[in-house]
Write a protein that holds these residues in place. Structure first.
Motif, PDB file in Angstrom:
ATOM      1  N   ASP A  18      53.594  48.866  33.338  1.00 48.35           N
ATOM      2  CA  ASP A  18      52.472  48.245  34.036  1.00 48.35           C
ATOM      3  C   ASP A  18      52.464  46.731  34.058  1.00 48.35           C
ATOM      4  O   ASP A  18      51.531  46.131  34.572  1.00 48.35           O
ATOM      5  N   THR A  19      53.505  46.100  33.491  1.00 41.71           N
ATOM      6  CA  THR A  19      53.524  44.643  33.626  1.00 41.71           C
ATOM      7  C   THR A  19      54.904  44.125  33.956  1.00 41.71           C
ATOM      8  O   THR A  19      55.903  44.782  33.734  1.00 41.71           O
ATOM      9  N   LEU A  20      54.911  42.914  34.459  1.00 37.30           N
ATOM     10  CA  LEU A  20      56.162  42.196  34.651  1.00 37.30           C
ATOM     11  C   LEU A  20      55.920  40.805  34.114  1.00 37.30           C
ATOM     12  O   LEU A  20      54.969  40.130  34.519  1.00 37.30           O
ATOM     13  N   ALA A  21      56.731  40.408  33.152  1.00 36.96           N
ATOM     14  CA  ALA A  21      56.506  39.094  32.552  1.00 36.96           C
ATOM     15  C   ALA A  21      57.728  38.217  32.744  1.00 36.96           C
ATOM     16  O   ALA A  21      58.853  38.701  32.788  1.00 36.96           O
TER      17      ALA A  21
ATOM     18  N   MET B  21      48.219  35.290  25.944  1.00 30.94           N
ATOM     19  CA  MET B  21      47.982  35.310  27.379  1.00 30.94           C
ATOM     20  C   MET B  21      46.506  35.147  27.731  1.00 30.94           C
ATOM     21  O   MET B  21      46.176  34.645  28.791  1.00 30.94           O
ATOM     22  N   THR B  22      45.614  35.609  26.869  1.00 34.30           N
ATOM     23  CA  THR B  22      44.204  35.481  27.236  1.00 34.30           C
ATOM     24  C   THR B  22      43.765  34.029  27.168  1.00 34.30           C
ATOM     25  O   THR B  22      43.067  33.549  28.050  1.00 34.30           O
TER      26      THR B  22
ATOM     27  N   ASN C 208      50.137  41.771  36.268  1.00 27.05           N
ATOM     28  CA  ASN C 208      49.574  43.073  35.969  1.00 27.05           C
ATOM     29  C   ASN C 208      49.832  43.942  37.191  1.00 27.05           C
ATOM     30  O   ASN C 208      49.239  43.730  38.241  1.00 27.05           O
ATOM     31  N   LYS C 209      50.735  44.908  37.046  1.00 28.32           N
ATOM     32  CA  LYS C 209      51.155  45.643  38.241  1.00 28.32           C
ATOM     33  C   LYS C 209      50.030  46.436  38.856  1.00 28.32           C
ATOM     34  O   LYS C 209      49.988  46.662  40.061  1.00 28.32           O
ATOM     35  N   GLU C 210      49.107  46.880  37.994  1.00 28.66           N
ATOM     36  CA  GLU C 210      48.056  47.735  38.548  1.00 28.66           C
ATOM     37  C   GLU C 210      47.100  46.999  39.442  1.00 28.66           C
ATOM     38  O   GLU C 210      46.795  47.446  40.536  1.00 28.66           O
TER      39      GLU C 210
END
Lengths: 390, 276
Positions: free
Chosen positions: A119-122, A203-204, A147-149
């Motif tokens: 679900d992610t690509l970083a 990341m947040t 965030n792929k979703e």
């Protein structure tokens, strides 16, 4: 009409010549011989997604880049103009560019800069490095997570800590746990040292939260003369728990230590490898490390400290020093299968490619590279990468 | 259209003598070059075999088989191409200036023709393009002939054969004879853009004399900057925001814009500002 003979003559010659030339070269697109993978035994379907990147030497001193696939070979020169200008990125990066076009825009990292999970690509890159490394006051990390979703992209830049000390910084691996991005880099200091570092990015809050040195070699003190090398991972963009690197002892002796660094716990553990594995480690894949002992490829499990599989290699011709470069086996592991490329002794074209199941040790496929019509007795083929498409 | 064709034919005729000389020069020098180079190699080979008693195979291994590339990398091959290129570049300027030279300024008659003055501009541009392509065609025609002469002169054991396709893949030749037709259109289209920019700069000079030279140079600078805008912005912002295909599309569009702009400005200068 007669007075226009000059114009007509030139136009005719031009159109005919150039037209004929391009029509003819479009028809005879492959002016180099076709190289194919021929099956010797096994399941043909398994070789379908394999692409071998290499370089073909014509014997007259010209090297041309070539991709060999089971169906035939593609010479990079012969690709259409549009294909060629798209750049020499690896298949992985090209696939990411197609699927996530706007996220990948402006990113120039290699495989090692990316991490892809379900679900992610970083991506983590170091930007603003000056080419010669003399003025690196501006070096920054460029971090981005998709965030792929929901398609959201979080991205920010952070200066590299202590950047004035470094000539160059390269990203070696990117991993992620919850909301923290962990980036392993190799930093070259201006005073000749090079070290492996691990940085944590929150990341947040979009900031850098950790900065730790994992290993160091270089010109000073006890580490003088030693070399650090990270074992390449078979699948750079997949998540993994470990970074494995090898360290030469100071003095350049042949003894190499292998150190496993657990990215989660931060533990460093030196591997106790048995005597016979003093040769090169070729690559790592999750918890396995693959060694080349000259006669065999040995699969070693770093969690259990056991040799879990041994595969015999066809006899290598090590007498001719010039062939050494070409006789080192090439390995790629993915999906529990090992793709092995070995050179045939005495032949400059005619490598063997074998696909072996790593859990059972069974050979699933055996094939051979063949050239359609040998043009010149001096021609040779050197393969340097195996890519397996999905 | 008729006028345009007549003007092109006229421009070609004026230059025909020099042009045919250039073509002939290229053919003669290059063919002579193949013969000379092949002889050189064979003389070396003969000396080694007959006098020093080195066996043929060893000679080939030590010195390398001769390939057509040994000839194309030499001055015999590149010299004529360089001379033709220089001559044509020189003529880009002379095609205009020769009309102002001499006692009866021919430009007066050209501009008085009952035809749109744009035709004069376009005819000169078309002539240059045709002449360049003509020389390229000559080269393309004689290349296989030269290859045959080469094969005829050097016995099979001493040479490393290449197809014409492989020869053209080499650096310099692949610039004038690109691999694919798409590249051909792109390269020569860019060439046409360059010619039109230069023409307009020349017309600036012919309209305003000294101030015109400055205006001309300024115009060239502006055109180059506009055309290079995507690349320049990438250098300054230090990032590559555009994928290669996108850059290509953008550059083609900018190229067309700059060419149209040059022709437009040139036309304006020719109609209103040129002094005879």
């Amino acid at each position: 009409m007669k007075r226009y003979w000059r114009l007509i003559a030139i136009v005719t010659i031009v159109v005919l010549t150039i037209g004929t030339f391009y029509i003819q070269s479009a028809i005879a697109a492959v002016s180099y011989s076709e190289i194919k993978i021929e099956k010797i035994s096994g399941n043909e379907e398994l070789i379908e997604p394999v692409i071998l990147n290499g370089s073909y030497n014509t014997g007259t001193g010209m090297n041309v880049a070539i991709n060999v696939t089971p169906d035939g070979s593609e010479y990079i020169r012969n690709q259409s103009f549009f294909e060629r200008i798209q750049g020499m990125y690896s298949n992985e990066v090209k696939r990411l560019q197609e699927e996530y076009r706007s996220f990948m825009r402006g990113k120039s990292g290699s495989n090692t800069s990316y991490l892809e999970t379900e679900d992610t690509l970083a991506s983590a890159e170091v930007i603003n490095q000056s080419v010669r490394g003399s003025d690196s006051g501006d070096m920054e990390f460029d971090i981005a997570v998709l965030n792929k979703e929901n398609g959201e992209i979080t991205s920010f830049t952070v200066s590299v800590p202590n950047r004035a000390m470094y000539a160059q910084v390269f990203v070696e691996d990117v991993q992620m746990a919850d909301d923290t991005l962990k980036v392993v880099t190799r930093n070259y200091s201006k005073d000749g040292e090079n070290a492996l570092y691990m940085y944590h990015f929150d990341m947040t809050n979009q900031e850098i939260t950790g900065d730790k040195r994992i290993a160091i070699t270089g010109d000073n003190g006890e580490n003088a003369g030693s070399h650090l090398m990270i074992e390449p991972e078979s699948d750079q963009t997949a998540p993994s728990e470990y970074i494995i690197f090898s360290k030469d002892s100071p003095g350049g002796q042949d003894v190499q230590e292998y150190i496993v660094y657990n990215l989660e716990t931060g533990d460093k553990q030196q591997l106790e490898t048995p005597e016979k594995l003093s040769g090169d480690a070729l690559l790592s894949d999750k918890e396995h490390l693959y060694f080349n002992t000259g006669n065999q490829i040995v699969q070693y499990n770093i969690e259990t400290d056991e040799m879990t599989a041994e595969i015999d290699l066809p006899s290598q011709d090590t007498s001719n020093g010039d062939m050494q470069r070409n006789t080192r086996p090439l390995l790629h592991v993915t999906n529990d299968k090992m793709y092995l490329l070995t050179a045939s002794p005495g032949k400059k074209i005619g490598q063997n490619i074998t696909i072996i199941d790593t859990t059972s040790g069974e050979t699933l496929y055996n094939g051979k590279l063949t050239i359609e019509k040998p043009v010149d007795q001096n021609e040779s083929l050197h393969i340097f990468d195996i890519q397996v498409g999905s | 259209m008729n006028r345009f064709v007549k003007l092109v034919n006229f421009e070609l005729s004026r230059f025909m003598k020099v042009y045919l000389t250039l073509a002939a020069l290229t053919i003669i020098v290059q063919v002579a070059g193949v013969i000379v180079k092949a002889n050189e190699y064979m003389a070396k080979a003969n000396e080694a075999i007959n006098e020093d008693r080195i066996p043929m195979a060893q000679f080939v291994e030590q010195n390398g088989a001769m390939s057509f590339m040994d000839f194309t990398r030499s001055l015999w091959f590149m010299g004529p191409i360089a001379i033709c290129a220089a001559a044509l570049i020189f003529y880009i300027f002379m095609i205009w200036y020769r009309d102002w030279l001499g006692k009866n300024t021919f430009i007066y008659r050209l501009l008085m023709l009952p035809t749109a003055r744009l035709n004069v501009y376009l005819a000169k541009a078309a002539s240059i393009v045709l002449m360049v392509l003509g020389l390229v065609s000559v080269q393309l025609i004689i290349l296989p002939l030269e290859n045959s002469v080469f094969k005829w002169m050097v016995p099979v054991d001493f040479r490393s054969d290449m197809t014409v396709g492989q020869i053209i893949n080499w650096d310099y030749l692949s610039m004038i004879i690109p691999q694919t037709f798409t590249e051909f259109i792109l390269y020569y289209g860019a060439g046409f853009m360059a010619v039109s920019i230069l023409f307009t700069a020349i017309l600036f000079e012919r309209s305003f004399k000294w101030k015109g030279i400055i205006a001309g140079i300024g115009y060239i600078a502006i055109s180059v900057i506009i055309f290079a805008l995507p690349v320049l912005s990438m250098i300054f912002l230090n990032r590559e925001y555009l994928y290669p295909l996108e850059i290509l599309g953008l550059e083609v569009a900018l190229g067309i814009v700059v060419t149209a702009m040059s022709i437009g400005v040139g036309n304006y200068l020719l109609k209103k500002k040129v002094t005879v």
